[in-house]
Structure formats: C-alpha cells, structure tokens
Design a protein around this motif. Structure first.
Motif, PDB file in Angstrom:
ATOM      1  N   PRO A  28       0.823  -1.218   0.000  1.00  0.00           N
ATOM      2  CA  PRO A  28       0.000   0.000   0.000  1.00  0.00           C
ATOM      3  C   PRO A  28       0.854   1.263   0.000  1.00  0.00           C
ATOM      4  N   LYS A  70      -3.898   7.157  -7.874  1.00  0.00           N
ATOM      5  CA  LYS A  70      -4.374   5.979  -8.592  1.00  0.00           C
ATOM      6  C   LYS A  70      -5.752   6.245  -9.170  1.00  0.00           C
ATOM      7  N   ASP A  73     -10.951   4.778  -6.280  1.00  0.00           N
ATOM      8  CA  ASP A  73     -11.218   5.377  -4.982  1.00  0.00           C
ATOM      9  C   ASP A  73     -10.532   4.557  -3.888  1.00  0.00           C
ATOM     10  N   ARG A  74     -10.046   5.256  -2.851  1.00  0.00           N
ATOM     11  CA  ARG A  74      -9.409   4.563  -1.729  1.00  0.00           C
ATOM     12  C   ARG A  74      -9.895   5.162  -0.408  1.00  0.00           C
ATOM     13  N   THR A  75      -9.847   4.364   0.638  1.00  0.00           N
ATOM     14  CA  THR A  75     -10.369   4.781   1.934  1.00  0.00           C
ATOM     15  C   THR A  75      -9.259   5.282   2.849  1.00  0.00           C
ATOM     16  N   THR A  98     -13.458   8.744   1.794  1.00  0.00           N
ATOM     17  CA  THR A  98     -13.026   8.285   0.476  1.00  0.00           C
ATOM     18  C   THR A  98     -12.127   9.298  -0.216  1.00  0.00           C
ATOM     19  N   HIS A 134      -5.445   0.154   2.158  1.00  0.00           N
ATOM     20  CA  HIS A 134      -5.070   1.077   1.097  1.00  0.00           C
ATOM     21  C   HIS A 134      -3.823   1.886   1.421  1.00  0.00           C
ATOM     22  N   PHE A 135      -3.647   2.212   2.700  1.00  0.00           N
ATOM     23  CA  PHE A 135      -2.556   3.113   3.070  1.00  0.00           C
ATOM     24  C   PHE A 135      -1.840   2.658   4.336  1.00  0.00           C
TER      25      PHE A 135
END
Length: 235
Positions: A28, A70, A73-75, A98, A134-135
């Motif tokens: 991530p 990217k 969508d990422r949280t 989001t 995600h992160f």
C-alpha cells in the motif's frame, strides 16, 4: 576463440534474464497528515462562537498520499491516540473517508458533537493516521513545497469562549489588552467575524482605535461594559 566465449556468456545472461521475473514492491501507499511550514499542528474550536442550532461541526485536517495517485477510490482512516480526553461516538466521530480516484491531497473531516459537558470542560482529541488495506502510515517530517508531514494533529474544543492561542503570540494583549469572554464577544460583534488569527500588526493597531470608538458609542447608550469578573472593558 575469446570473442566466441564472451558472446556465448552474454547470450546465456540474456536468456536467463528473460526467464526470471523482476519483482517490484506492490504494498500500500502511505498517507500522512501535513501542515504548512508555519502552520500549527493543533487547533482550538468553540461551539460558543456558533448559534444554539449548531449541534455538530466539522474540523478539516489536511492529508496527502506519499506515493502516486491511482485511478480508483481509496479509503482514508484516522484514529484517536494517547492524550485524547474526548469520547469517540459521543464527543466526536472519525468516519471512513473516500479519497477520490486521481487525488493525492484532500481534507479529512473530524466531526465534533456539542455535548453539555463542553460548557465546562475543554476536551482534547489527538488524531493520527490509521493504517488500512489502502494506506500505511506515512513518513514523519517529510518536507514538500514548504509543508511538513506530522505524526498527529490535536483538536481542543469546548462550548465557552476561551482565549485563542494567537492572542498572546500575535500581540493582542499588547494592543487590545487581556482576554476576557465579554471583550471577545464585543470584538466579534464589531467586526462580524470570530477568527482574527490572520490579522497583521497594522490591523491590530487600527483595531485598538476602532474598538475604543465602538466601545464609547456602546457605553453612551448602554452604560459601562464589564467583563465576567467585574472588570471594566477597555481597549
């Protein structure tokens, strides 16, 4: 003969490289809280500056991706950490947020609730990045375009008028005098705003004169204005 051996060696290496897969890291990306170069990593919020109809409000915290944007969508998640006195779910909420596809910088919403205890207590909320699928947590201290990544961000909040942090640091006490809730309310009524942190020294000097005039006009109609401790308001 030497040339033939050397050429054969190159061909073997080339064939080997084609067969072997080159491994790349696919973990991530990281995300961090950040502030501008001279911006504080804390803020003070008071519901006392709002009308009684305001039962919750949002403090926005700047976050950024340490990595490429990217096309999905990422949280983003933040969490409360050591030092927090406020209660999650009652005094505040830290929602999953989001990050839209293509974005690498955004503002995360910290939702504060107006509870009765805020009338007498100044609550503290310390937030930090929460790692998820995600992160990961970003590197602290990273400097990008005169901004700095921080490990955490602190929010102090209440429902009474308290001295803002810039009052002493920006010289309000020198030009306008000691803080009091009544004095602060009067200043807000004159200028129609509640945040004076962006004022320059020149604006402070002008304000001292303007407030003396405004106070004289007020007292001519309403009599002497006293603060919450019984001291006469002066500028």
């Amino acid at each position: 003969m030497k040339n033939i051996i050397f050429l054969s060696f190159i061909m073997v290496c080339a064939a080997s490289c084609k067969k072997d897969d080159i491994m790349f890291y696919e973990g991530p990306d990281a995300i961090s809280i950040y502030v501008d170069e001279y911006e504080s990593d804390s803020t003070n919020y008071s519901f006392a500056l709002e009308g009684p109809e305001v039962v919750q409000d949002t403090v926005w915290i700047k976050v950024r991706v340490q990595g490429a944007s990217k096309d999905v969508d990422r949280t983003i998640e933040l969490e409360s950490v050591n030092g927090t006195t406020a209660v999650a779910g009652k005094d505040f909420d830290l929602p999953n947020f989001t990050l839209k596809a293509g974005e690498s910088i955004t503002r995360y919403p910290v939702i504060l609730h107006r509870t009765s205890k805020l009338l007498q207590s100044n609550e503290k909320l310390v937030v930090a990045v929460k790692a998820n699928g995600h992160f990961a947590k970003g590197a602290i201290g990273t400097e990008i375009n005169e901004t700095v990544s921080k490990e955490k961000y602190i929010i102090y909040f209440n429902d009474y008028l308290s001295e803002p942090p810039y009052w002493a640091s920006m010289g309000f006490d020198s030009y306008i005098g000691e803080f009091s809730a009544v004095k602060f309310r009067f200043i807000m009524s004159v200028y129609g705003i509640s945040d004076f942190s962006g004022w320059s020294t020149g604006e402070l000097m002008n304000a001292a004169l303007n407030l003396r005039i405004a106070l004289a006009e007020y007292e001519a109609v309403n009599g002497i204005l006293y603060d919450e401790d019984g001291n006469r308001i002066t500028f």
